[in-house]
Scaffold this active site. Structure first.
Site, PDB file in Angstrom:
ATOM      1  N   SER A  91       0.808  -1.213   0.000  1.00  0.00           N
ATOM      2  CA  SER A  91       0.000   0.000   0.000  1.00  0.00           C
ATOM      3  C   SER A  91       0.849   1.275   0.000  1.00  0.00           C
ATOM      4  O   SER A  91       1.634   1.498  -0.919  1.00  0.00           O
ATOM      5  CB  SER A  91      -0.963  -0.031   1.191  1.00  0.00           C
ATOM      6  N   HIS A  92       0.726   2.082   1.051  1.00  0.00           N
ATOM      7  CA  HIS A  92       1.375   3.390   1.116  1.00  0.00           C
ATOM      8  C   HIS A  92       2.665   3.341   1.929  1.00  0.00           C
ATOM      9  O   HIS A  92       3.208   4.385   2.280  1.00  0.00           O
ATOM     10  CB  HIS A  92       0.416   4.406   1.731  1.00  0.00           C
ATOM     11  N   ASP A 130      -0.976   7.090  -3.773  1.00  0.00           N
ATOM     12  CA  ASP A 130      -0.037   6.307  -2.975  1.00  0.00           C
ATOM     13  C   ASP A 130       0.613   5.243  -3.857  1.00  0.00           C
ATOM     14  O   ASP A 130       0.429   5.223  -5.078  1.00  0.00           O
ATOM     15  CB  ASP A 130      -0.738   5.679  -1.764  1.00  0.00           C
ATOM     16  N   ASP A 154       0.229   2.014  -4.513  1.00  0.00           N
ATOM     17  CA  ASP A 154      -0.563   1.130  -5.386  1.00  0.00           C
ATOM     18  C   ASP A 154      -1.761   1.830  -6.005  1.00  0.00           C
ATOM     19  O   ASP A 154      -2.624   1.194  -6.603  1.00  0.00           O
ATOM     20  CB  ASP A 154      -0.998  -0.135  -4.638  1.00  0.00           C
ATOM     21  N   ASP A 167      -4.454   3.303  -4.953  1.00  0.00           N
ATOM     22  CA  ASP A 167      -5.846   3.240  -4.507  1.00  0.00           C
ATOM     23  C   ASP A 167      -6.218   4.431  -3.615  1.00  0.00           C
ATOM     24  O   ASP A 167      -7.389   4.701  -3.406  1.00  0.00           O
ATOM     25  CB  ASP A 167      -6.173   1.908  -3.820  1.00  0.00           C
ATOM     26  N   ARG A 168      -5.225   5.168  -3.118  1.00  0.00           N
ATOM     27  CA  ARG A 168      -5.500   6.343  -2.291  1.00  0.00           C
ATOM     28  C   ARG A 168      -5.270   7.629  -3.085  1.00  0.00           C
ATOM     29  O   ARG A 168      -4.538   7.616  -4.072  1.00  0.00           O
ATOM     30  CB  ARG A 168      -4.608   6.352  -1.045  1.00  0.00           C
ATOM     31  N   LYS A 216     -10.850   0.810  -3.299  1.00  0.00           N
ATOM     32  CA  LYS A 216     -10.788   2.264  -3.412  1.00  0.00           C
ATOM     33  C   LYS A 216      -9.964   2.602  -4.644  1.00  0.00           C
ATOM     34  O   LYS A 216      -9.168   1.782  -5.095  1.00  0.00           O
ATOM     35  CB  LYS A 216     -10.220   2.897  -2.155  1.00  0.00           C
TER      36      LYS A 216
END
Length: 558
Positions: free
Chosen positions: A99-100, A275, A277, A279-280, A375
């Site tokens: 992720s982030h 971020d 990947d 998604d944010r 997301k």
């Protein structure tokens, strides 16, 4: 977890085999799987291992994004939308991302499994995977299978141990771009982005969003290539922290006029970041930050008028519990179904699969809709550009465009403002974090005592009307999720929420959410930190944050 953990002998292999063993046979034997991720360090090695294990477990074909790159939302889109040349559809995916969190040889790596609806595996599956990892005695891998060149688009066919086995390297952006073009009016967005009065900036933070940014914003929508920052995906995210917030997206924050040093250049009208990947998202106007809680509320309030996909109306809206109640007010005004769920996208996915939710969001910079089951950072940017295009449709050549700040302030005038901030205390001793949470729950048993403590700290703060540990009963599958965060709900609509987060790789992260609702439109223009100061004071002293954690200040404030 750290890369060094995943590089331990058989560690990744055991997780992958435990996942195959947790799935029903029809989701593995003869199935099509997607294997890709955000391109962080160790991804290319992991893709080859998972591909060989897929062949040995009887998987029929694997789809891989070119160079191993597929954003998390794009993986969901590929599962839901892509049809292979032979009519095949994917039944799941291994997504390689942390992720982030930072990437690199000494940084983080992660892997998760998504189901045939394109969403994260539900707890019933993740619990099985975890149980399997504790008892696994063997795994299956086709060691002799040659490594696949994941840089070249095309199909490679093998005779695997379980029969024919194909590996197809696909364009990372094709399926996702097609889906975005079905949702949004690209022509109206293009008119905005090519208007001489509108300036735009997008920062991928050297994450996988860079694989989509040039294609969508430059080639499809006509933005200048100079609008893109850090849009070359890198295994270590350029040494940065790929988390789109005011602390880590430093270059974008400076360019948008929100940094500490004042630039001579006029900031762009609109800025956004992703971020690792993708998604944010973070949305910025000129010298103006949009909180994620406000962002999802504003998208929901404007979706039907601005975005063709929603022209027939919204089925409902949902937010995670720590997210501000800005969306609640929109739902009430527009008479929409509304849901408050625990943190975790799978809860939104259940609502969407049941046709109960169209738009949803989390305060942790995640926003999305029922077009996929994750997301989606680029979707959120396109949603904002659609709203700006709609608001400016009769004035695209005019001197004064409706700005991001104009839209947010108008929203506050209509719906009221939820002053909101989040304090993150990262890498706190796990034992100390649990003690703090236990203390806060115990404190809730006598609210008169709580209010006495609060008024001893600040006399200008309202009484606590209710306090609990959030619990959620899923209206779709009836599952119950307990211990989702400690809440203090005040009589004036203010809230304090304390939660332990599971997204860090070391120690514990305590998240403190502070919110105050202001309905009086003459008072919605105050500085957020100033407006929240009394509640911040109460939160830190009531929780004994410094005593428990040893921290005099949070790691990050958003």
């Amino acid at each position: 977890m750290k890369v060094v953990v995943f590089k331990q002998p058989n560690y990744l292999h055991n997780f992958v085999q435990s996942t195959f063993n947790a799935l029903s046979a029809d989701k593995v034997r003869g199935a099509t799987l997607v294997v890709s991720g955000d391109g962080r360090y160790f991804s290319k090695d992991a893709i080859q291992i998972i591909t060989k294990m897929s062949a040995a477990n009887g998987v029929r074909r694997v789809w891989i994004g070119q160079n191993g790159l597929l954003s998390t939302p794009a993986v969901s889109a590929v599962i839901r939308e892509r049809v292979g040349a032979d009519g095949s559809k994917a039944s799941g995916a291994f997504i390689l991302t942390a992720s982030h969190n930072p990437g690199g040889p000494r940084e983080d790596f992660g892997i998760k499994y998504n189901m045939e609806n394109g969403g994260p595996a539900p707890e019933a599956i993740t619990d099985k995977i975890y149980d399997n990892t504790k008892t696994i005695k063997e795994y299956f891998i086709a060691e002799d299978l040659p490594e696949v060149d994941i840089s070249a688009i095309g199909v490679t066919s093998f005779s695997g141990p379980e029969g024919n086995f194909d590996v197809e390297v696909i364009d990372s952006a094709d399926d996702y771009v097609k889906l975005m073009k079905k949702i949004f009016d690209f022509q109206s967005i293009k008119k905005l982005l090519t208007s001489p009065n509108f300036t735009f900036c997008y920062d991928a933070l050297n994450g996988v969003a860079g694989a989509y940014a040039k294609r969508i914003f430059v080639e499809e929508l006509g933005a200048k290539e100079s609008s893109l920052l850090n849009c070359t995906p890198k295994e270590d995210f350029g040494g940065g922290h790929p988390d789109p917030n005011l602390t880590y997206a430093k270059e974008l924050v400076e360019r948008m006029g929100l940094g500490k040093s004042s630039s001579k250049d006029e900031p762009p009208e609109f800025g956004a970041a992703a971020d690792g990947d993708a998604d944010r998202n973070m949305i910025l106007g000129k010298r103006f930050f949009v909180t994620p809680s406000d962002s999802v509320a504003i998208i929901a309030a404007n979706a039907v008028a601005s975005i063709p996909y929603f022209s027939s109306g919204l089925k409902g809206v949902a937010r995670s519990m720590p997210t501000s109640a800005a969306l609640d007010v929109v739902a009430k005004n527009l008479k929409l179904k509304f849901f408050e769920v625990p943190t975790g996208w799978k809860f939104f996915g259940n609502l969407m699969d049941a046709g109960l939710c169209s738009v949803c969001g989390e305060e942790s910079f995640g926003t999305g809709s029922d077009h996929i089951r994750e997301k989606d950072g680029i979707w959120a940017v396109l949603a904002w550009l659609s709203i700006l295009a709609f608001k400016n449709k009769d004035n695209i050549g005019g001197n004064k465009l409706v700005t991001v700040e104009d839209i947010v302030r108008q929203h506050w005038t209509t719906y009221g403002r939820h002053y909101y901030t989040r304090y993150d205390y990262e890498n706190v001793d796990a034992g100390a974090a649990k003690e703090l949470m236990t203390y806060l729950i115990k404190l809730q048993s006598t609210l008169p005592d709580v209010n006495k403590i609060i008024h001893g700290i600040r006399s200008d703060v309202a009484d606590v009307a209710e306090a609990d540990e959030f619990e959620y009963k899923d209206p779709v599958d009836g599952s119950v999720s307990k211990h989702q965060g400690v809440r203090y709900l005040f009589k004036d609509g203010s809230r304090l929420v304390f939660r332990l987060s599971g997204t860090g790789s070391e120690g514990a992260t305590i998240r403190l959410y502070i919110e105050q609702y202001e309905k009086d439109s003459s008072k919605t223009g105050r500085d957020s930190q100033e407006a929240l100061s009394p509640l911040v004071d109460v939160a830190l002293k009531l929780s004994k944050m410094q005593e428990f954690t040893g921290r005099s200040a949070p790691t990050v404030i958003t």
